[in-house]
Design a protein around this motif. Sequence first.
Motif, PDB file in Angstrom:
ATOM      1  N   SER A   1     -15.579  10.714   3.248  1.00  0.00           N
ATOM      2  CA  SER A   1     -16.251  10.304   4.179  1.00  0.00           C
ATOM      3  C   SER A   1     -17.026  11.372   5.133  1.00  0.00           C
ATOM      4  O   SER A   1     -17.934  11.407   5.449  1.00  0.00           O
ATOM      5  CB  SER A   1     -15.801   9.147   5.369  1.00  0.00           C
TER       6      SER A   1
ATOM      7  N   CYS B   1      -6.465  -1.382   1.437  1.00  0.00           N
ATOM      8  CA  CYS B   1      -5.523  -0.440   2.193  1.00  0.00           C
ATOM      9  C   CYS B   1      -6.033   0.311   3.168  1.00  0.00           C
ATOM     10  O   CYS B   1      -5.494   0.672   4.323  1.00  0.00           O
ATOM     11  CB  CYS B   1      -4.807   0.570   1.402  1.00  0.00           C
ATOM     12  N   TYR B   2      -7.332   0.728   3.321  1.00  0.00           N
ATOM     13  CA  TYR B   2      -7.732   1.282   4.492  1.00  0.00           C
ATOM     14  C   TYR B   2      -8.759   0.412   5.274  1.00  0.00           C
ATOM     15  O   TYR B   2      -9.068  -0.604   4.701  1.00  0.00           O
ATOM     16  CB  TYR B   2      -8.765   2.540   3.939  1.00  0.00           C
TER      17      TYR B   2
ATOM     18  N   TYR C   1      -1.904   3.385   8.006  1.00  0.00           N
ATOM     19  CA  TYR C   1      -3.100   2.749   8.218  1.00  0.00           C
ATOM     20  C   TYR C   1      -3.524   3.092   9.771  1.00  0.00           C
ATOM     21  O   TYR C   1      -2.853   3.351  10.634  1.00  0.00           O
ATOM     22  CB  TYR C   1      -2.762   1.234   8.393  1.00  0.00           C
TER      23      TYR C   1
ATOM     24  N   ASN D   1     -11.896   0.939   6.909  1.00  0.00           N
ATOM     25  CA  ASN D   1     -13.048   1.170   6.238  1.00  0.00           C
ATOM     26  C   ASN D   1     -13.463   2.385   5.507  1.00  0.00           C
ATOM     27  O   ASN D   1     -12.401   3.207   5.576  1.00  0.00           O
ATOM     28  CB  ASN D   1     -14.382   0.701   7.362  1.00  0.00           C
ATOM     29  N   ASN D   2     -14.730   2.930   5.255  1.00  0.00           N
ATOM     30  CA  ASN D   2     -14.789   4.031   4.470  1.00  0.00           C
ATOM     31  C   ASN D   2     -14.523   5.212   4.970  1.00  0.00           C
ATOM     32  O   ASN D   2     -14.120   6.403   4.696  1.00  0.00           O
ATOM     33  CB  ASN D   2     -16.227   4.031   3.854  1.00  0.00           C
TER      34      ASN D   2
ATOM     35  N   LYS E   1     -10.889   6.162   4.325  1.00  0.00           N
ATOM     36  CA  LYS E   1     -10.599   6.334   2.737  1.00  0.00           C
ATOM     37  C   LYS E   1      -9.962   7.795   2.275  1.00  0.00           C
ATOM     38  O   LYS E   1     -10.552   8.540   2.653  1.00  0.00           O
ATOM     39  CB  LYS E   1     -11.801   6.093   1.816  1.00  0.00           C
TER      40      LYS E   1
ATOM     41  N   CYS F   1       0.910  -1.163   0.012  1.00  0.00           N
ATOM     42  CA  CYS F   1       0.165  -0.007  -0.136  1.00  0.00           C
ATOM     43  C   CYS F   1       0.914   1.061   0.026  1.00  0.00           C
ATOM     44  O   CYS F   1       1.829   1.402   0.583  1.00  0.00           O
ATOM     45  CB  CYS F   1      -0.815   0.030   1.254  1.00  0.00           C
TER      46      CYS F   1
ATOM     47  N   LYS G   1      -5.647   4.424   0.583  1.00  0.00           N
ATOM     48  CA  LYS G   1      -6.199   4.927  -0.693  1.00  0.00           C
ATOM     49  C   LYS G   1      -7.068   3.996  -1.370  1.00  0.00           C
ATOM     50  O   LYS G   1      -7.822   4.378  -2.210  1.00  0.00           O
ATOM     51  CB  LYS G   1      -5.097   5.373  -1.623  1.00  0.00           C
ATOM     52  N   THR G   2      -6.917   2.599  -1.125  1.00  0.00           N
ATOM     53  CA  THR G   2      -7.528   1.809  -1.894  1.00  0.00           C
ATOM     54  C   THR G   2      -8.229   0.588  -0.902  1.00  0.00           C
ATOM     55  O   THR G   2      -7.602   0.666   0.167  1.00  0.00           O
ATOM     56  CB  THR G   2      -6.902   0.901  -2.935  1.00  0.00           C
ATOM     57  N   THR G   3      -9.292  -0.059  -1.581  1.00  0.00           N
ATOM     58  CA  THR G   3     -10.120  -0.790  -0.416  1.00  0.00           C
ATOM     59  C   THR G   3      -9.268  -1.952   0.216  1.00  0.00           C
ATOM     60  O   THR G   3      -9.596  -1.847   1.647  1.00  0.00           O
ATOM     61  CB  THR G   3     -10.904  -1.744  -1.371  1.00  0.00           C
TER      62      THR G   3
END
Length: 300
Positions: free
Chosen positions: A74, A51-52, A43, A54-55, A58, A32, A47-49
Motif C-alpha cells: 500500500s 486476514c487483514y 491484526y 483492508n488494503n 496488507k 491466519c 497476509k491474505t484477504t
Amino acid sequence: MAVQVVMRITFFLLLTTYELAEAAAPIAKPNCSDSCGDIYIPYPFGKTTECYLNNWFKIVCNETGGSLKAFLPSIGMEVLEINLTDPYNDNYFWNDPGLVRLNVPIISSNCKNLSSGNIGGVDISGSPFFFSSYRDKFISVGCDNLALMTSINPMVVVGCNSICVDKSIIKDIKLKNCLGVNCCITTIPSGNQVLNASFRSIKEENKVNEECKYAFLADDKWLSSEDITYNVQFLEYVPVVLEWTASDFITVDPNELRRRNSEEYPTLYGTKYYYCLKGYQGNPYLPTGCQVLHLLFFDC
Ligand SMILES: *[C@@H]1O[C@H](CO)[C@@H](O)[C@H](O)[C@H]1NC(C)=O
Ligand SMILES: *[C@@H]1O[C@H](CO)[C@@H](O)[C@H](O)[C@H]1NC(C)=O
Ligand SMILES: *[C@@H]1O[C@H](CO)[C@@H](O)[C@H](O)[C@H]1NC(C)=O
Ligand SMILES: *[C@@H]1O[C@H](CO)[C@@H](O)[C@H](O)[C@H]1NC(C)=O
Ligand SMILES: *[C@@H]1O[C@H](CO)[C@@H](O)[C@H](O)[C@H]1NC(C)=O
C-alpha cells in the motif's frame, strides 16, 4: 475422598490455566498466519484477504535470496517490525500508538551517478501511517548545507544546517555525532505523512547549493545502536518508525473494549488506538481481546 476432590479441583484449575495460557495471546485472526520469518504480523495487518483489515494493512511476505522479507504494498516499502501498542513494556513511550518499522529510501541532491536534482521523497498522505516524532530524527549530510524537511506545497516542517570543514569528510559520517559539521540532526513534529527535502547554502542565502547532499529520517534506536561510520552514498534505505492506528476503519464501543480488557487513547492528530490493560496480553483489535498472563502454570 476429600483428598480426591481437592486433587480434582487442582487438576481442573491447572487445565483451565493451561488452556487460557495457550489461548492468551492470539494476535492474528483465526486460521491466519501471524508471522513472516522473524516478523510478527498482528491484526489489522495480515497476509491474505480474510486476514487483514483492508488494503492499507496488507503484508506481502516474499522469499528473496533465501530469506523472507515483508512488504507493505500500500505504501511500497519493506517492513522490518510491527508492534501493537504495549505501554507497559519498557521499550514503549506513552503516546506511542501501534508502530511499524520500515526501510525508507533516502533523499539525495546533486550526487554523482544520480541524475541532478532531488531524488526521492515519500508521500503517504491518506494512509493510516505517520512518521513518529518520538522515535525518528531528521538528518542531513552535506557541506555548507541548510537542509529543510518539507511537506507538500512545499511547506517547511523543520530544518538544520551544517558547516563545511572538509568536503571529503562527508563520505565517512558517524551519524550519532551529527552536530553541525558536514551533517546535522534535528527532531520532527508529529502528524507528518510527507517526507521531502530542499537544500540551500548557508553562506549565500537563497543560493541553491550545487554540492552532493543527503537527507533522511532515521529510527533513534538504529542511530544509537550502531557506532559504525556510514558512507552515506552507499545507503539506499534507512530504518524509520511510523505510527499506525485503525480508528478510521474500526471502532470498538466502550463496553466491548472493557470486555476485551483494553482501553483507548487519542493521538495528537485526531485518531485513536487500543491497548491491553496492565497484566493482559493479546490483541485488542480482535474479539478475543486481551487475556490475563497465566504465570501460575509454572507452579505445578
Ligand atoms: C479454520 O480452519 C479449519 C480447518 O480448515 C476450519 O474447520 C475452521 O472453520 C476455520 N475457522 C475459521 C474461523 O475460519
Ligand atoms: C515478490 O517477489 C516477486 C518475485 O521475486 C516479485 O515479482 C514481486 O514484485 C515481489 N513483491 C514485492 C512486494 O516485493
Ligand atoms: C516490537 O516488537 C519486537 C518483537 O517483535 C520487540 O523486539 C520490540 O522491542 C518491540 N518494540 C517496542 C517499541 O516495544
Ligand atoms: C556510484 O558509483 C560508484 C562507482 O562507480 C559505485 O560504486 C556506487 O555504487 C554508485 N552509487 C550509487 C548510489 O549508485
Ligand atoms: C520532492 O521534492 C522534489 C523537488 O521539489 C519533487 O520533484 C518531488 O516530486 C518531491 N517528492 C514528493 C514525494 O513529493
